[in-house]
Design a protein around this motif. Structure first.
Motif, PDB file in Angstrom:
ATOM      1  N   LYS A 128       0.380  -1.501   0.203  1.00 51.63           N
ATOM      2  CA  LYS A 128      -0.387   0.270   0.105  1.00 51.63           C
ATOM      3  C   LYS A 128       0.835   1.560  -0.160  1.00 51.63           C
ATOM      4  O   LYS A 128       0.495   1.847  -0.662  1.00 51.63           O
ATOM      5  CB  LYS A 128      -0.871   0.042   1.420  1.00 51.63           C
ATOM      6  N   ASN A 129       1.884   1.161   0.315  1.00 53.60           N
ATOM      7  CA  ASN A 129       2.792   2.744   0.216  1.00 53.60           C
ATOM      8  C   ASN A 129       3.281   3.237  -0.089  1.00 53.60           C
ATOM      9  O   ASN A 129       3.359   3.310  -1.121  1.00 53.60           O
ATOM     10  CB  ASN A 129       4.231   2.211   1.900  1.00 53.60           C
ATOM     11  N   LYS A 130       3.575   1.607  -1.266  1.00 59.45           N
ATOM     12  CA  LYS A 130       4.391   2.541  -2.654  1.00 59.45           C
ATOM     13  C   LYS A 130       3.290   2.763  -3.000  1.00 59.45           C
ATOM     14  O   LYS A 130       4.037   4.019  -4.352  1.00 59.45           O
ATOM     15  CB  LYS A 130       4.198   0.837  -3.709  1.00 59.45           C
TER      16      LYS A 130
ATOM     17  N   ASP B  33       7.493   1.758  10.073  1.00 58.65           N
ATOM     18  CA  ASP B  33       8.201   2.360   9.188  1.00 58.65           C
ATOM     19  C   ASP B  33       9.219   2.976   9.932  1.00 58.65           C
ATOM     20  O   ASP B  33       8.356   2.847  10.940  1.00 58.65           O
ATOM     21  CB  ASP B  33       7.092   3.822   8.181  1.00 58.65           C
ATOM     22  N   PRO B  34      10.209   2.426   9.995  1.00 55.01           N
ATOM     23  CA  PRO B  34      11.092   3.126  11.552  1.00 55.01           C
ATOM     24  C   PRO B  34      11.296   4.818  10.598  1.00 55.01           C
ATOM     25  O   PRO B  34      12.201   5.355   9.968  1.00 55.01           O
ATOM     26  CB  PRO B  34      12.485   2.768  10.798  1.00 55.01           C
ATOM     27  N   LEU B  35      10.335   5.790  11.984  1.00 62.81           N
ATOM     28  CA  LEU B  35      10.287   7.478  11.474  1.00 62.81           C
ATOM     29  C   LEU B  35      10.968   8.067  13.025  1.00 62.81           C
ATOM     30  O   LEU B  35      11.316   8.945  13.146  1.00 62.81           O
ATOM     31  CB  LEU B  35       8.831   7.642  11.265  1.00 62.81           C
ATOM     32  N   CYS B  36      11.140   7.176  13.934  1.00 63.18           N
ATOM     33  CA  CYS B  36      11.823   7.989  14.955  1.00 63.18           C
ATOM     34  C   CYS B  36      13.074   7.342  15.425  1.00 63.18           C
ATOM     35  O   CYS B  36      13.100   6.270  16.357  1.00 63.18           O
ATOM     36  CB  CYS B  36      10.606   7.744  16.145  1.00 63.18           C
ATOM     37  N   TRP B  37      14.141   8.245  15.935  1.00 58.01           N
ATOM     38  CA  TRP B  37      15.402   7.715  16.134  1.00 58.01           C
ATOM     39  C   TRP B  37      15.825   7.891  17.469  1.00 58.01           C
ATOM     40  O   TRP B  37      15.806   9.021  17.596  1.00 58.01           O
ATOM     41  CB  TRP B  37      16.188   8.087  15.067  1.00 58.01           C
ATOM     42  N   THR B  38      15.877   7.372  18.692  1.00 56.97           N
ATOM     43  CA  THR B  38      16.764   6.986  20.237  1.00 56.97           C
ATOM     44  C   THR B  38      18.375   6.973  20.360  1.00 56.97           C
ATOM     45  O   THR B  38      18.150   5.566  19.585  1.00 56.97           O
ATOM     46  CB  THR B  38      15.613   7.302  20.501  1.00 56.97           C
ATOM     47  N   GLU B  39      17.872   7.464  21.423  1.00 57.04           N
ATOM     48  CA  GLU B  39      19.442   6.701  21.285  1.00 57.04           C
ATOM     49  C   GLU B  39      19.205   6.352  22.966  1.00 57.04           C
ATOM     50  O   GLU B  39      18.135   6.187  23.709  1.00 57.04           O
ATOM     51  CB  GLU B  39      19.545   7.964  22.516  1.00 57.04           C
TER      52      GLU B  39
ATOM     53  N   LYS C 165       2.899  10.576   7.324  1.00 54.05           N
ATOM     54  CA  LYS C 165       2.552   8.518   7.457  1.00 54.05           C
ATOM     55  C   LYS C 165       1.547   8.261   8.991  1.00 54.05           C
ATOM     56  O   LYS C 165       1.377   7.464   9.044  1.00 54.05           O
ATOM     57  CB  LYS C 165       3.810   7.332   7.684  1.00 54.05           C
ATOM     58  N   LEU C 166       2.566   9.064   9.875  1.00 53.41           N
ATOM     59  CA  LEU C 166       1.576   8.760  11.062  1.00 53.41           C
ATOM     60  C   LEU C 166      -0.376   9.552  11.045  1.00 53.41           C
ATOM     61  O   LEU C 166      -0.570   8.242  11.660  1.00 53.41           O
ATOM     62  CB  LEU C 166       2.341   9.537  12.696  1.00 53.41           C
ATOM     63  N   ALA C 167      -0.198  10.353  10.294  1.00 55.05           N
ATOM     64  CA  ALA C 167      -1.471  10.385  10.214  1.00 55.05           C
ATOM     65  C   ALA C 167      -2.577  10.465   9.581  1.00 55.05           C
ATOM     66  O   ALA C 167      -3.415  10.577   8.887  1.00 55.05           O
ATOM     67  CB  ALA C 167      -1.314  12.211  10.067  1.00 55.05           C
ATOM     68  N   LYS C 168      -1.784   9.477   8.240  1.00 55.25           N
ATOM     69  CA  LYS C 168      -2.970   8.594   6.938  1.00 55.25           C
ATOM     70  C   LYS C 168      -4.003   7.692   7.935  1.00 55.25           C
ATOM     71  O   LYS C 168      -4.800   7.747   7.783  1.00 55.25           O
ATOM     72  CB  LYS C 168      -1.595   7.738   6.020  1.00 55.25           C
ATOM     73  N   PRO C 169      -2.989   7.264   9.128  1.00 55.01           N
ATOM     74  CA  PRO C 169      -4.359   5.795   9.517  1.00 55.01           C
ATOM     75  C   PRO C 169      -5.807   6.215  10.166  1.00 55.01           C
ATOM     76  O   PRO C 169      -6.871   6.058   9.898  1.00 55.01           O
ATOM     77  CB  PRO C 169      -3.382   5.116  10.123  1.00 55.01           C
TER      78      PRO C 169
END
Lengths: 352, 475, 121
Positions: free
Chosen positions: B43-45, B306-312, B184-188
């Motif tokens: 779907k993402n495509k 999807d990998p959207l948020c990156w944290t230490e 991406k987070l808003a679409k659902p």
């Protein structure tokens, strides 16, 4: 106990297979890298030739190397090339875009699109329709039209978009027949697609406004609002009293966009019994449709517990006449800190 | 038959049964996640997120970022958050009574001034000292709130009160978001007609050793230290397999506090964040779900892989231990607050599957492992252990853990493939192997410590409630 | 004229580049906003053509940065998607000089660039 050992052993074997598969896959990808780069360059060159071609006669053929013709039988290469052509088509207009379509047809890529359309996998069907729409090919239309009401969401979504890409507003007639609901997302995409084609005085919105399909009604109201079809005022106004709250909300939003002063009385009458969410929308609409004479009525609405609503109403009053706000401020006792603070906030926002 | 041997049998067969159930559950999760993940990726495509970036029809988002003593990086972090692609957005930075110069820095760099602002106290919070906005047009999306210190949950509640848009995205201010994260987070929220989407969870990935410049992720690298490496693997497993499967069941209980989106109205109606628990992120989702269930409203909790948020991630045992200790307490507190739902058919999947799963496999599993191990040691000392059995059981559990990790790696490579080098994949595989001996026992031990801390604290709490004072716990 | 192009899609970037090379301009291509900012700093172009949605640094940030730096006179043409009026407006507020919506015609782009080059002479 034997079973335990057996399972443990089996798990190890499966893990080993999975990891080997991953490693082999990565290795193949790695070894193909150079070749892939070469292919990409070839595709780029081809597409660029099409874009920058000087002559624009329909019958002109691009000179293709035998190597390109040979490579077309390679599925991966073909996909790569098709994708590049689609990106070009999506972003470029005019003569250059015609060149892209000519190259696409000359390479006979539409054959593959048709094959994909007939595939039993929904994602392939959807991608075929996307291709057909972008390239502006009028092929397989009955099939695509049928797909606009397919049970797979992605298939019907892409079919609807394709029909609009090809026929513009005329394509919207699929709204007559669809039985599935249009999602909010699909409505956004449809409106976006429509914004790309020449807008004409299309008819039938009135029919869709009466649709059995709730989402079609909502979408029709959006269309009426976006394309400023004021002649539909009466039809939309009826929906202000629809039993469905989402339809009512859309009708309110439409009135706001139209800045429809005619709807003022009706909205003011409906306001007290609306659900809170729609009350907020009406209060926002008041900003644009009310005038000085309505201020007393708006002030009377301020008698509510809902602070958010209070804020919007005060903002509406301020939008009509800033001076009233100052008078209003003095009418409240200093103890009513909430209201006074809201008035201060609105004052700050308006003056800025 | 002596009592010792009966006890021994009980221990061994009990452990065996538990392991078998656990293994079956995980196999189910792994297989169940495949279809969902594949559908999502297909779907993402077809999704052109750019449309959503600019349309006024996009759902409005208020991004809430609580900050406490973040002065060192706050200016950069805010700048990075402001550069996210989304038009219908307001960014609310909540300065939770920082003792450093966070606020002064923000005021200076973003040219802020104090505005008159009515804070709608829908949820009771600590006092708000002031609301600031920028004089510059470029920063018009920015709102900075200064409040008295009250902890993360309290800061988020202030954000809930101030937020004007329909949806909230809560993030940790030091997280690095990918630029299309909000799209991406808003679409659902736009994708369902008959059910209301009350929340969307996002994926958090580990940013240690990744190249980050000006608050933006430039290049993804696999962490070099063992602990971050093990957590990377752990996150892939839990996000890519676990949550994907749970969201397919519509049984997702946990949305990461570091990155998730909520429907504002429902969050407020459900009462906002609870500052009496350290697991406020999980507790809120459970309470929102419960709110919907109790009113029989159809709803969905969605999830984006999807990998959207990156944290230490914590890279020392000390900090990691503290984190896991807190997570354990958060889980237990949440389960306790909502114990009414345990096998309660009224709550459907939530009561019949999600809650029991968390109870048996998230809450009980470290305890069972711990006591199983103690039992094993005692029986061995008494010379009663059936070594063959225990070795086979261990082999089974270990091999399955390894298989599950391998499968997660397999799925990662087939889907998002963040780590492209073969060497990286091999290192992940080695980590999967070594994890069971170092990382996992430590995690279990931290969870046990969390249990102990909670038991100790609870007695102190009990007294306080008896004399009628709401107990409040510090982080 | 020295021109910096910031656009993440390779095909579009190349198309613009080739079209402008044909007009006799000197063109530097950047595949993301970060590289673009570095290049702008380094070569001080006479014109910037920038996409809005790019990795790392958005087109809006480029406009903001350039117009607030000591080289605010460099004109900037924004490339935007259809229906992104809101964002284009924002770009203009920040000081952008012109915009072109995608899909665009390379010939039109060339004409607009010509206008800027004439103005500078």
């Amino acid at each position: 106990m034997k079973y335990l050992a057996f399972f443990a052993f089996a798990f190890f074997i499966i893990s080993f297979l999975l990891i080997s598969y991953v490693m082999i896959r990565l290795t193949i990808r790695h070894s193909r890298r150079v070749k892939l780069m070469k292919w990409k360059k070839m595709c780029d060159l081809l597409v660029r030739t099409a874009i920058l071609a000087e002559t624009h006669q329909i019958n002109d053929e691009f000179k293709l190397t035998p190597r390109v013709k040979m490579m077309l039988s390679n599925g991966y290469f073909r996909r790569l090339l098709t994708d590049k052509l689609l990106v070009a088509k999506k972003n470029i207009l005019g003569h250059s875009a015609d060149g892209v379509t000519r190259l696409y047809l000359q390479l006979g890529l539409e054959k593959y699109a048709v094959a994909k359309l007939r595939s039993r996998y929904w994602n392939l069907k959807a991608s075929a329709m996307q291709e057909i729409g972008l390239m502006g090919l009028t092929i397989q239309l009955p099939q695509i039209y049928r797909y606009t009401n397919n049970k797979k969401e992605l298939v019907r979504d892409e079919a609807q978009l394709t029909i609009i890409k090809l026929f513009g507003f005329d394509g919207l007639r699929f709204l007559d027949i669809i039985s599935y609901q249009l999602t909010g997302w699909q409505q956004i995409r449809l409106l976006h697609e429509l914004s790309l084609v020449e807008s004409e005085n299309f008819s039938a919105i009135d029919k869709w406004l009466q649709s059995e399909n709730k989402s079609v009604v909502i979408f029709a109201i959006k269309l009426a609002a976006t394309y400023r079809r004021f002649e539909l005022y009466n039809d939309v106004a009826l929906h202000l009293e629809n039993i469905d709250e989402e339809i009512r909300l859309e009708a309110i939003t439409c009135m706001k966009k139209w800045e429809a002063a005619d709807a003022k009385e009706l909205l003011m009458n409906l306001f007290p019994q609306e659900i809170p969410k729609n009350q907020l929308a009406i209060a926002t609409a008041f900003q644009t449709i009310c005038t000085n004479v309505d201020i007393p009525k708006l002030i009377s609405f301020l008698d509510t517990e809902n602070n958010r609503l209070k804020y919007l109403l005060i903002k509406a009053i301020a939008c009509i006449d800033v001076e009233t706000i100052k008078v209003l401020k003095n009418s409240f006792s200093p103890a009513e800190t909430d209201v006074l603070m809201i008035i201060n906030q609105v004052e700050g926002e308006i003056i800025k | 038959m002596s009592w010792q041997s009966i006890l021994g049998d009980l221990l061994s067969y009990g452990l065996l049964a538990y392991s078998v159930i656990l293994v079956s559950f995980y196999i189910f999760i792994a297989l169940y996640s495949i279809g969902e993940l594949r559908t999502y990726i297909y779907k993402n495509k077809f999704t052109d997120y750019r449309i959503l970036a600019s349309t006024e029809q996009a759902p409005g988002i208020s991004m809430l970022a609580p900050a406490y003593n973040e002065g060192a990086n706050i200016v950069e972090n805010v700048r990075s958050l402001l550069s996210i692609h989304y038009a219908n957005l307001e960014l609310i930075i909540i300065n939770d009574g920082s003792k450093d110069d966070s606020l002064a820095k923000l005021i200076e760099v973003y040219d802020l001034y104090k505005v008159d602002y009515f804070v709608n106290q829908q949820i009771a919070t600590k006092a708000v000292r002031g609301v600031y906005k920028s004089r510059k047009a470029i920063y018009r999306k920015l709102i900075v709130v200064d409040k008295e210190n009250g902890g993360k949950a309290d800061a988020l509640n202030v954000g809930l009160n101030i937020a004007q848009k329909d949806y909230l995205v809560c993030i940790d201010v030091d997280c690095v978001l990918v630029q299309d994260a909000l799209l991406k987070l808003a679409k659902p929220f736009l994708e369902y007609n008959k059910k209301k989407v009350i929340a969307t969870g996002g994926v958090v990935r580990i940013a240690n050793d990744c190249e980050i410049k000006n608050g933006k992720l430039i290049k993804v690298n696999l962490p070099s230290g063992f602990l971050p490496l093990a957590q990377t693997l752990e996150y892939i497993r839990s996000f890519l397999l676990g949550r994907m499967a749970w969201s397919r069941l519509n049984g997702l209980l946990l949305i990461s506090g570091a990155f998730g989106a909520f429907d504002r109205d429902i969050a407020i109606k459900a009462g906002g964040y609870d500052h009496n628990t350290v697991g406020e992120d999980m507790e809120l989702v459970v309470r929102m779900r419960r709110y919907m269930e109790e009113r029989n409203l159809p709803y969905v909790v969605s999830f984006i892989p999807d990998p959207l948020c990156w944290t230490e991630a914590p890279s020392t045992f000390k900090i990691l231990g503290r984190q896991r200790n807190r997570w354990t307490r958060g889980t237990i507190e949440t389960l306790k607050i909502h114990k009414k739902m345990f096998f309660n058919r009224k709550y459907h999947i939530l009561g019949m599957i999600s809650y029991p799963y968390w109870f048996f496999f998230e809450f009980l599993s470290p305890i069972i492992e711990f006591f199983g191990f103690i039992g094993f040691v005692i029986f061995s000392l008494l010379g009663l252990t059936d070594y063959k059995f225990f070795v086979s059981l261990f082999a089974l559990v270990f091999s399955f853990g390894f298989l599950y990790s391998s499968f997660a790696i397999f799925m990662e490579v087939l889907t998002y493939n963040q780590y492209k080098r073969r060497r990286d994949i091999l290192r992940l595989v080695l980590t999967a192997f070594g994890e069971a001996f170092i990382f996992h026992p430590f995690i279990v031990w931290s969870a046990i410590k969390g249990n102990i801390d909670l038991l100790r604290n609870k007695s102190a709490w009990g007294e306080m409630t008896r004399i009628g004072l709401g107990g409040k716990k510090k982080k | 004229m020295k021109i910096v192009i910031a656009e993440d899609d390779e095909l579009i970037r190349k198309t613009i580049q080739l079209r402008l090379l044909k007009d006799g301009h000197e063109v530097v291509c950047c595949e993301n906003g970060l590289v673009a900012l570095e290049q702008i700093e380094k070569i001080r172009p006479q014109l910037i053509i920038s996409d809005i949605m790019m990795p790392y640094v958005t087109g809006l940030e480029i406009v903001g940065t350039v117009k607030q730096s000591y080289t605010p006179e460099i004109p900037i043409i924004i490339l935007s998607g259809m229906g992104q009026e809101e964002i284009v407006l924002e770009a203009f507020q920040l000081g952008a000089d012109d915009f072109i919506t995608k899909p665009f015609s390379p010939n039109e782009l060339s004409l607009r660039v010509k206008r800027f080059s004439q103005r500078q002479k």
